[in-house]
Design a protein around this motif. Structure first.
Motif, mmCIF file in Angstrom:
data_model
loop_
_atom_site.group_PDB
_atom_site.id
_atom_site.type_symbol
_atom_site.label_atom_id
_atom_site.label_comp_id
_atom_site.label_asym_id
_atom_site.label_seq_id
_atom_site.Cartn_x
_atom_site.Cartn_y
_atom_site.Cartn_z
ATOM 1 N N ARG A 136 22.321 72.750 134.651
ATOM 2 C CA ARG A 136 22.034 72.423 133.254
ATOM 3 C C ARG A 136 21.067 71.304 133.024
ATOM 4 O O ARG A 136 19.951 71.333 132.300
ATOM 5 N N ARG A 137 21.123 70.192 133.824
ATOM 6 C CA ARG A 137 20.071 69.089 133.753
ATOM 7 C C ARG A 137 18.634 69.555 134.134
ATOM 8 O O ARG A 137 17.892 69.295 133.411
ATOM 9 N N ARG A 138 18.480 70.433 135.044
ATOM 10 C CA ARG A 138 17.263 71.002 135.638
ATOM 11 C C ARG A 138 16.684 71.872 134.446
ATOM 12 O O ARG A 138 15.525 71.771 134.137
ATOM 13 N N GLU A 171 17.504 71.533 131.252
ATOM 14 C CA GLU A 171 16.839 70.541 130.237
ATOM 15 C C GLU A 171 15.832 69.857 130.369
ATOM 16 O O GLU A 171 14.671 69.869 129.524
ATOM 17 N N GLY A 172 15.421 69.800 131.759
ATOM 18 C CA GLY A 172 14.285 68.933 131.920
ATOM 19 C C GLY A 172 13.018 69.890 131.901
ATOM 20 O O GLY A 172 12.053 69.483 131.521
ATOM 21 N N GLU A 187 17.018 68.378 122.719
ATOM 22 C CA GLU A 187 17.210 67.048 122.359
ATOM 23 C C GLU A 187 17.199 66.902 120.761
ATOM 24 O O GLU A 187 16.476 65.721 120.542
ATOM 25 N N ARG A 218 26.757 71.605 136.261
ATOM 26 C CA ARG A 218 26.124 70.700 135.485
ATOM 27 C C ARG A 218 24.648 70.302 136.168
ATOM 28 O O ARG A 218 23.581 70.052 135.294
ATOM 29 N N ASP A 219 24.514 70.341 137.441
ATOM 30 C CA ASP A 219 23.063 70.307 137.942
ATOM 31 C C ASP A 219 22.005 71.153 137.484
ATOM 32 O O ASP A 219 20.854 70.832 137.196
#
Length: 335
Positions: free
Chosen positions: A84-86, A88-89, A142, A81-82
């Protein structure tokens, strides 16, 4: 242009808000064995004139060097999950930078977004995980993806190419039961495209059959992305399907007798006539569905002005067993 665009809020809830879209994002996702490397080579070689026309390009040289890492977490990664967020960023930062350079169109080409040949062979099925994978990529972008370019290929030729590619890269020669299972599988391109449409519901999915665009990456770009493409005077045919002699050499290097393959100098056709016919029938059904409107999910984007493949492909490309001139004649064209 103001567009109502879905993004993802807490716990994955969809939130729609108005955004100003100043750059079209177009994903070219394959399928594998449909000239993706040739298209990517064309985009790379013409990056400068494309950029001058406001068209940016991200290919595997960028996406597979960390940009997409974590969007689809690997099973052994505990903190997916972490990651994935990175990821996406990172994607959002790169999109912001692309817009800041004044790009009007961004083409992202990487067939690994939808899965892998290895997974298809192991499962004996076409891109079983494409829905979940592409939903993750839609989230990373997004909701800014405007178009998805997808190229199916007549199934008997797709699987012959995929299996040859697999054997050349350490896969065992499939047993007869495996080949029969593949030939009579219920999942065709219609199912793959339906899953893709569910994953990226707000994008225009353009289906560009391999048989119409083989060896013409500039035409694929024009019809898929809706932009004017530079003419290509230095055609290349990359990652071609290995021939039977090449596969026998690979097997010999691995200590396997080449006699497990049939004798011949052309490309390997692993299917019986009945299996070959079953795969062609499934592809014909897929094409009929696309021709009839694909339930509003996708648009069949043909090129009726194409010239004969033997005149436009690079030297030698049409002489391989199931050569591309032969493939053009075999394309299912219902109606």
């Amino acid at each position: 242009m103001m567009t109502l665009t879905p993004t993802f809020g807490p716990a994955g809830a969809v939130v729609k808000h108005w955004v100003t879209r100043v750059m079209d994002v177009i994903l070219h996702v394959g399928a594998h064995r449909t000239g993706t490397k040739t298209f990517q080579d064309y985009m790379h070689r013409h990056a400068e004139p494309l950029a001058e026309a406001g068209i940016g390009y991200w290919g595997p040289g960028r996406t597979r060097r960390g940009l997409f890492a974590g969007i689809v977490p690997k099973p052994e990664v505990a903190k997916g999950r972490d990651l994935r967020r990175r990821a996406e960023g990172r994607v959002q930062l790169q999109l912001t930078a692309a817009r800041a350079r004044g790009l009007k169109t961004l083409v992202v080409s990487d067939e690994s977004m939808i899965g892998s040949v290895r997974d298809n062979i192991s499962a004996g099925s076409l891109y079983a995980g494409i829905g979940e994978r592409m939903a993750r990529f839609a989230r990373a972008f997004e909701g800014q993806v405007t178009t998805v370019m997808f190229s199916p290929r007549s199934l008997e030729l797709y699987w012959s190419s995929a299996l040859s590619y697999g054997v050349a890269r350490e896969h065992a020669v499939p047993e007869r039961d495996k080949l029969r299972s593949i030939a009579y599988a219920r999942r065709g391109w219609r199912d793959v495209i339906t899953d893709l449409g569910c994953a990226v519901p707000d994008a225009d999915i353009k289906v560009l059959p391999f048989e119409y665009y083989a060896g013409r990456p500039e035409v694929l770009l024009e019809r898929g992305a809706g932009v004017e493409a530079p003419r290509d005077s230095d055609r290349a045919w990359l990652n071609r399907t290995p021939t039977l002699p090449e596969l026998r050499r690979v097997l010999a290097d691995r200590g396997t007798l080449g006699a497990v393959l049939p004798f011949g100098m052309e490309r390997w056709n692993p299917f019986t006539p009945d299996e070959h016919a079953a795969l062609r029938e499934t592809y014909a059904d897929d094409m009929m569905w696309l021709t009839a409107g694909a339930d509003g999910i996708a648009t069949l984007t043909e090129d009726h002005a194409r010239t004969r493949a033997g005149k436009i492909l690079p030297a030698g490309a049409q002489t391989e067993g199931h050569g591309d001139e032969h493939e053009e004649r075999q394309v299912a064209r219902p109606g």
